[in-house]
Design an enzyme around this catalytic site. Structure first.
Site, PDB file in Angstrom:
ATOM      1  N   LYS A   1       1.533  -0.980  -0.287  1.00 47.21           N
ATOM      2  CA  LYS A   1      -0.416  -0.169   0.257  1.00 47.21           C
ATOM      3  C   LYS A   1       0.881   0.702  -0.492  1.00 47.21           C
ATOM      4  O   LYS A   1       0.549   2.457  -0.717  1.00 47.21           O
ATOM      5  CB  LYS A   1      -0.928  -0.030   1.213  1.00 47.21           C
ATOM      6  CG  LYS A   1      -2.456  -1.396   1.079  1.00 47.21           C
ATOM      7  CD  LYS A   1      -3.054  -1.267   2.169  1.00 47.21           C
ATOM      8  CE  LYS A   1      -4.384  -2.552   1.867  1.00 47.21           C
ATOM      9  NZ  LYS A   1      -4.508  -2.112   3.338  1.00 47.21           N
TER      10      LYS A   1
ATOM     11  N   ASP B   1     -10.326   2.084   2.567  1.00 50.53           N
ATOM     12  CA  ASP B   1      -9.956   1.593   4.029  1.00 50.53           C
ATOM     13  C   ASP B   1     -10.659   2.292   4.744  1.00 50.53           C
ATOM     14  O   ASP B   1     -12.006   1.808   5.295  1.00 50.53           O
ATOM     15  CB  ASP B   1      -9.158   1.059   3.955  1.00 50.53           C
ATOM     16  CG  ASP B   1      -8.611   0.061   4.035  1.00 50.53           C
ATOM     17  OD1 ASP B   1      -9.295  -0.580   3.466  1.00 50.53           O
ATOM     18  OD2 ASP B   1      -7.532  -0.262   3.856  1.00 50.53           O
TER      19      ASP B   1
ATOM     20  N   THR C   1       2.185  -2.146  21.583  1.00 48.86           N
ATOM     21  CA  THR C   1       3.494  -1.489  21.758  1.00 48.86           C
ATOM     22  C   THR C   1       3.354   0.023  22.378  1.00 48.86           C
ATOM     23  O   THR C   1       2.325   0.917  21.019  1.00 48.86           O
ATOM     24  CB  THR C   1       4.210  -1.896  20.079  1.00 48.86           C
ATOM     25  OG1 THR C   1       4.273  -2.964  20.648  1.00 48.86           O
ATOM     26  CG2 THR C   1       5.596  -1.018  20.527  1.00 48.86           C
TER      27      THR C   1
HETATM   28  P1  NAP Z   1      -1.424  -4.965  11.066  1.00 52.22           P
HETATM   29  O1  NAP Z   1      -0.919  -4.081  10.833  1.00 52.22           O
HETATM   30  O2  NAP Z   1      -0.303  -6.162  11.854  1.00 52.22           O
HETATM   31  O3  NAP Z   1      -1.471  -4.124  12.624  1.00 52.22           O
HETATM   32  C1  NAP Z   1      -2.194  -5.142  14.103  1.00 52.22           C
HETATM   33  C2  NAP Z   1      -2.568  -4.442  15.008  1.00 52.22           C
HETATM   34  O4  NAP Z   1      -2.956  -5.131  16.665  1.00 52.22           O
HETATM   35  C3  NAP Z   1      -1.005  -3.492  16.212  1.00 52.22           C
HETATM   36  O5  NAP Z   1      -1.590  -2.753  16.296  1.00 52.22           O
HETATM   37  C4  NAP Z   1      -0.871  -4.801  16.829  1.00 52.22           C
HETATM   38  O6  NAP Z   1      -0.254  -4.483  18.130  1.00 52.22           O
HETATM   39  C5  NAP Z   1      -1.894  -5.250  17.436  1.00 52.22           C
HETATM   40  N1  NAP Z   1      -1.965  -6.716  18.097  1.00 52.22           N
HETATM   41  C6  NAP Z   1      -1.201  -7.145  16.878  1.00 52.22           C
HETATM   42  N2  NAP Z   1      -1.673  -9.024  17.841  1.00 52.22           N
HETATM   43  C7  NAP Z   1      -1.732  -8.785  19.322  1.00 52.22           C
HETATM   44  C8  NAP Z   1      -2.474  -9.394  20.567  1.00 52.22           C
HETATM   45  N3  NAP Z   1      -2.017 -10.519  20.683  1.00 52.22           N
HETATM   46  N4  NAP Z   1      -2.895  -8.540  21.168  1.00 52.22           N
HETATM   47  C9  NAP Z   1      -2.127  -6.807  21.229  1.00 52.22           C
HETATM   48  N5  NAP Z   1      -2.490  -6.530  19.930  1.00 52.22           N
HETATM   49  C10 NAP Z   1      -1.373  -7.287  19.322  1.00 52.22           C
HETATM   50  O7  NAP Z   1      -2.713  -5.089  11.081  1.00 52.22           O
HETATM   51  P2  NAP Z   1      -3.884  -4.415  10.167  1.00 52.22           P
HETATM   52  O8  NAP Z   1      -3.441  -4.481   8.144  1.00 52.22           O
HETATM   53  O9  NAP Z   1      -4.000  -3.064  10.759  1.00 52.22           O
HETATM   54  O10 NAP Z   1      -5.170  -5.830  10.888  1.00 52.22           O
HETATM   55  C11 NAP Z   1      -5.627  -5.436  11.814  1.00 52.22           C
HETATM   56  C12 NAP Z   1      -6.931  -5.948  12.284  1.00 52.22           C
HETATM   57  O11 NAP Z   1      -7.788  -5.417  11.154  1.00 52.22           O
HETATM   58  C13 NAP Z   1      -6.902  -7.672  11.203  1.00 52.22           C
HETATM   59  O12 NAP Z   1      -6.893  -8.295  12.284  1.00 52.22           O
HETATM   60  C14 NAP Z   1      -7.939  -7.391  10.137  1.00 52.22           C
HETATM   61  O13 NAP Z   1      -9.055  -8.503  10.924  1.00 52.22           O
HETATM   62  C15 NAP Z   1      -8.935  -6.104  10.574  1.00 52.22           C
HETATM   63  N6  NAP Z   1      -8.790  -5.769   9.030  1.00 52.22           N
HETATM   64  C16 NAP Z   1     -10.260  -5.312   8.633  1.00 52.22           C
HETATM   65  C17 NAP Z   1     -10.290  -5.116   7.009  1.00 52.22           C
HETATM   66  C18 NAP Z   1     -12.155  -5.276   6.407  1.00 52.22           C
HETATM   67  O14 NAP Z   1     -11.609  -4.723   5.836  1.00 52.22           O
HETATM   68  N7  NAP Z   1     -13.143  -5.484   7.635  1.00 52.22           N
HETATM   69  C19 NAP Z   1      -9.252  -4.600   6.380  1.00 52.22           C
HETATM   70  C20 NAP Z   1      -8.080  -4.518   7.420  1.00 52.22           C
HETATM   71  C21 NAP Z   1      -8.339  -5.088   8.143  1.00 52.22           C
HETATM   72  P3  NAP Z   1       1.210  -3.773  18.357  1.00 52.22           P
HETATM   73  O15 NAP Z   1       2.021  -2.499  17.589  1.00 52.22           O
HETATM   74  O16 NAP Z   1       2.150  -4.052  19.171  1.00 52.22           O
HETATM   75  O17 NAP Z   1       2.925  -5.285  17.043  1.00 52.22           O
END
Ligand code: NAP
Length: 505
Positions: free
Chosen positions: A296, A335, A388
Site C-alpha cells: 500500500k 479503507d 506497543t
Molecule cells: P497490523 O498492521 O499487523 O496491526 C495489528 C495491530 O494489532 C497492531 O497494533 C498490533 O500491536 C496489534 N496486535 C496484534 N496482535 C496482538 C495481540 N496478540 N495482542 C494485542 N495486540 C495485538 O494489522 P492490520 O492490517 O492493521 O489489521 C488488523 C486487523 O484489522 C486484522 O485482524 C483484520 O481482520 C482487520 N482488517 C479488516 C479489514 C476489513 O475490511 N474489514 C481491513 C483491514 C484490516 P503492536 O503494534 O503491538 O504489534
C-alpha cells in the site's frame, strides 16, 4: 467437444495414469465446457506402446492434443526418443488434431501431422524470449507454444507480447502463481488456447488453474478483446476474496471486465516494474488495481502524492489505483471511508456527526492508522490502545489523538469501540481484546470479518450494545473500488453475498 477455430480454446489437460482414467477425465472435461483436451500420454503408467497410444486417442473426442513430454522438458516420459516419437506418430495417425512436439526435435525426426512446436523453461523467463518466440514463429509447425516460469507478474506480461507479436496461432504461458494472469487472460489477446486442470491435484504445470475456476471465478467465456483488466496486488494474494467479489460484480452489472490475483513479491522494485509494465502497454486496457499488504505504501510512492486523495497521503497507504485510457493514474484509499461509513450507517448518523464523540481504537497497525486518520478528519475524540505503547503514541501524535497501553482498557470512557487488532480472528476465535464491555460504550465495531460475529461482538450484543461487523467495512471498500473504476452503481448485495458464501464455505 466442438473446437472453434477463432476462439481461444479452453484446453483441459488429462493426466490419468491409465486409459480408463483418461477417458473418465475427458468426460468431466466435456461436461465442464472445455473446448479441447490435451492427453498427456507421458502420464500413463507403464508408458504406452504406439498401438496403445493410438487406441486411447481413437476413443477420445475429436480435438485432442497428444503430448508425450520427455523428462528433459519437464515431462514424465523416460524412454528413448525414438519410442517417444513413435508414440506421437501413432497418436497423430489415430486422429489427434495436434501433436505437441518439442522445438528441439530435429525437423527430419518430427512425426507427421499438425504440430504444436513447444518450448518450456521451468526455471525462469528466458532472457532471449523474443528470439525464441520468433524462432518458433519461423518453424513449419501449425501452432507455437512457449511456457516459462515467471518470478513476478511483470514477466507474465511478456507472454502477452509473444502472443501479439506472433504471426501464427500461439500459446504463451507464464508458469507459477506469479504467472496466473497469463493463463486467465489468454482469451483477451487471441491466444490459441490456455490449459486448465480438472482439480489442483490433477494439474500438469505449476500455477495451472482449474477448469471450474477459469469458467466460474474468472468468467472465461466472457473475456474478449474488449475486456478491461483489473486485479489485486499483494503478497500473499492467493486467498484474497477480491477476485470472486469483483468478477461477480462485473457479471451482475454487465461490465466487460476481468479481475485477477497478482502475486508481487515484497519490495518497491517488483511493484514498480509491474506498474511500469502495465502503463507501457496501453493495449492491455488495464483500468484498476486493488492493493493490499505489503504494497500500500509502494502504491502511494508510485502514483505520487499529487495524484492521490489527500487523506490517503496522510494515512500513507493507497489501496486503489485507477488507470485512465490515456495512462494517467490516481490513488485512493477506500479503507478509511469504508470503515467510517460502516460505523455511521449502523449508528444512523452522518460522518460529520462523529465530531466530538469519544472513540477508542484498539490497535495501531495498518487498519488502525486508516481509521484513526479518518476519525481525526471528522474531529472525533480518539484514544488509541495499543500493545506497543510507543507505536500508539507515534500514531496519536500524528493525528491529534491520545494513546495508552492495553492495561488502561479497564478505565476506558468511550462511546464507540473499534477493534483493529487481530484478536478474535479465525482460527483463534476464542480471543477478545476486551474482558468486559465498559458502561459508557454504546457501539462496538470489530474490523475482523472472519468470523462475522467475533467473541467481542457476541459479548457486546449480549450486553445490549449496537454491533458493527468488519464484513460491512470489507464490502464497503470493494463497493467503493467498483464505483471508482466503472462509474456505475455497484451490485452491493451480490458482492456481500460472495463474501458471506466464501466465509460460510
Ligand atoms: P497490523 O498492521 O499487523 O496491526 C495489528 C495491530 O494489532 C497492531 O497494533 C498490533 O500491536 C496489534 N496486535 C496484534 N496482535 C496482538 C495481540 N496478540 N495482542 C494485542 N495486540 C495485538 O494489522 P492490520 O492490517 O492493521 O489489521 C488488523 C486487523 O484489522 C486484522 O485482524 C483484520 O481482520 C482487520 N482488517 C479488516 C479489514 C476489513 O475490511 N474489514 C481491513 C483491514 C484490516 P503492536 O503494534 O503491538 O504489534
Amino acid at each position: 467437444m466442438e473446437p472453434q477455430l477463432s476462439k481461444t480454446r479452453l484446453i483441459c489437460t488429462l493426466t490419468g495414469s491409465t486409459a480408463e482414467e483418461m477417458l473418465e477425465q475427458m468426460t468431466l472435461a466435456s461436461a465442464g465446457g472445455c473446448d479441447a483436451v490435451e492427453c498427456r500420454l507421458d502420464y500413463l503408467t507403464p508408458p504406452p506402446s504406439p498401438p496403445q497410444a493410438a487406441e486411447l486417442i481413437s476413443r477420445l473426442d475429436p480435438g485432442v492434443i497428444a503430448t508425450c513430454r520427455p523428462v528433459r522438458e519437464g515431462g514424465r516420459f523416460a524412454g528413448s526418443e525414438s519410442d517417444r516419437l513413435a508414440i506421437l506418430q501413432a497418436a497423430s495417425e489415430a486422429g489427434a488434431e495436434f501433436i505437441d512436439v518439442e522445438a528441439d526435435v530435429p525437423l527430419e525426426d518430427r512425426p507427421e501431422g499438425e504440430i504444436i512446436s513447444s518450448r518450456h523453461d521451468f526455471e525462469k523467463c528466458p532472457i532471449d524470449l523474443t528470439e525464441l518466440a520468433a524462432g518458433l514463429d519461423a518453424s513449419p509447425a501449425a501452432v507455437n507454444k512457449i511456457a516459462f516460469a515467471a518470478k513476478n507478474p511483470s514477466e507474465a506480461l511478456r507472454a502477452f507480447d509473444v502472443v501479439r507479436d506472433s504471426r501464427k496461432p500461439t500459446i504463451a504461458l507464464a508458469m507459477g502463481a506469479e504467472g496466473l494472469l497469463s493463463r486467465i487472460l489468454a482469451g483477451k489477446f487471441g491466444a490459441f488456447g490456455t490449459f486448465a486442470a480438472l482439480s489442483e491435484e490433477l494439474g500438469s504445470a505449476p500455477g495451472q488453474p482449474t477448469v471450474a475456476d477459469l469458467r466460474d471465478l474468472y468468467r472465461w467465456d466472457s473475456i474478449n478483446a474488449d475486456t478491461e483488466l483489473y486485479g489485486v496486488i499483494g503478497c500473499p494474494v492467493g486467498h484474497s476474496m477480491s477476485p470472486a467479489i469483483h468478477n461477480a460484480a462485473f457479471e451482475a452489472a454487465g461490465v466487460n471486465g476481468a479481475y485477477v490475483p497478482l502475486l508481487i513479491p515484497p519490495g518497491c522494485d517488483s511493484f514498480n516494474e509491474f506498474l511500469d509494465g502495465v502503463l507501457s502497454r496501453r493495449w492491455l486496457d488495464w483500468r484498476g488495481l486493488s492493493v493490499t499488504i505489503p504494497h500500500k505504501h509502494n502504491a502511494l510512492e508510485f502514483v505520487g502524492a499529487e495524484n492521490c486523495d489527500p487523506l490517503a497521503v496522510r494515512i500513507g497507504a493507497v489501496n486503489t489505483i485507477t488507470i485512465s485510457p490515456d495512462g494517467t493514474v490516481r490513488g485512493d484509499n477506500t479503507d478509511y471511508a469504508a470503515a467510517i461509513d460502516a460505523l455511521c450507517d449502523a449508528m444512523g448518523i452522518r460522518r460529520d456527526d462523529l465530531a466530538g464523540r469519544k472513540v477508542a481504537v484498539l490497535g495501531a497497525g495498518g487498519a488502525g492508522r486508516a481509521i484513526v486518520a479518518a476519525l481525526a478528519h471528522y474531529r472525533a475524540e480518539t484514544t488509541i490502545y495499543n500493545r506497543t505503547v510507543s507505536r500508539g503514541v507515534k500514531l496519536a501524535d500524528e493525528f491529534g489523538a491520545t494513546a495508552c497501553g492495553l492495561d488502561a482498557l479497564s478505565r476506558m470512557r468511550a462511546e464507540i469501540v473499534i477493534n483493529c487488532t487481530p484478536i478474535g480472528m479465525h482460527p483463534n476465535v476464542g480471543g477478545s481484546p476486551l474482558e468486559r464491555i465498559p458502561e459508557t460504550v454504546r457501539v462496538v465495531f470489530d474490523t475482523i470479518y472472519n468470523p462475522i460475529r467475533t467473541r467481542l461482538l457476541g459479548a457486546a450484543s449480549d450486553a445490549g450494545r449496537q454491533t458493527v461487523s468488519g464484513l460491512e467495512m470489507f464490502v464497503n471498500q470493494a463497493v467503493a473500488q467498483f464505483e471508482t473504476w466503472t462509474d456505475k452503481p455497484a451490485p452491493r448485495e451480490v458482492m456481500r453475498q460472495v463474501v458471506l458464501d466464501r466465509l460460510r464455505g
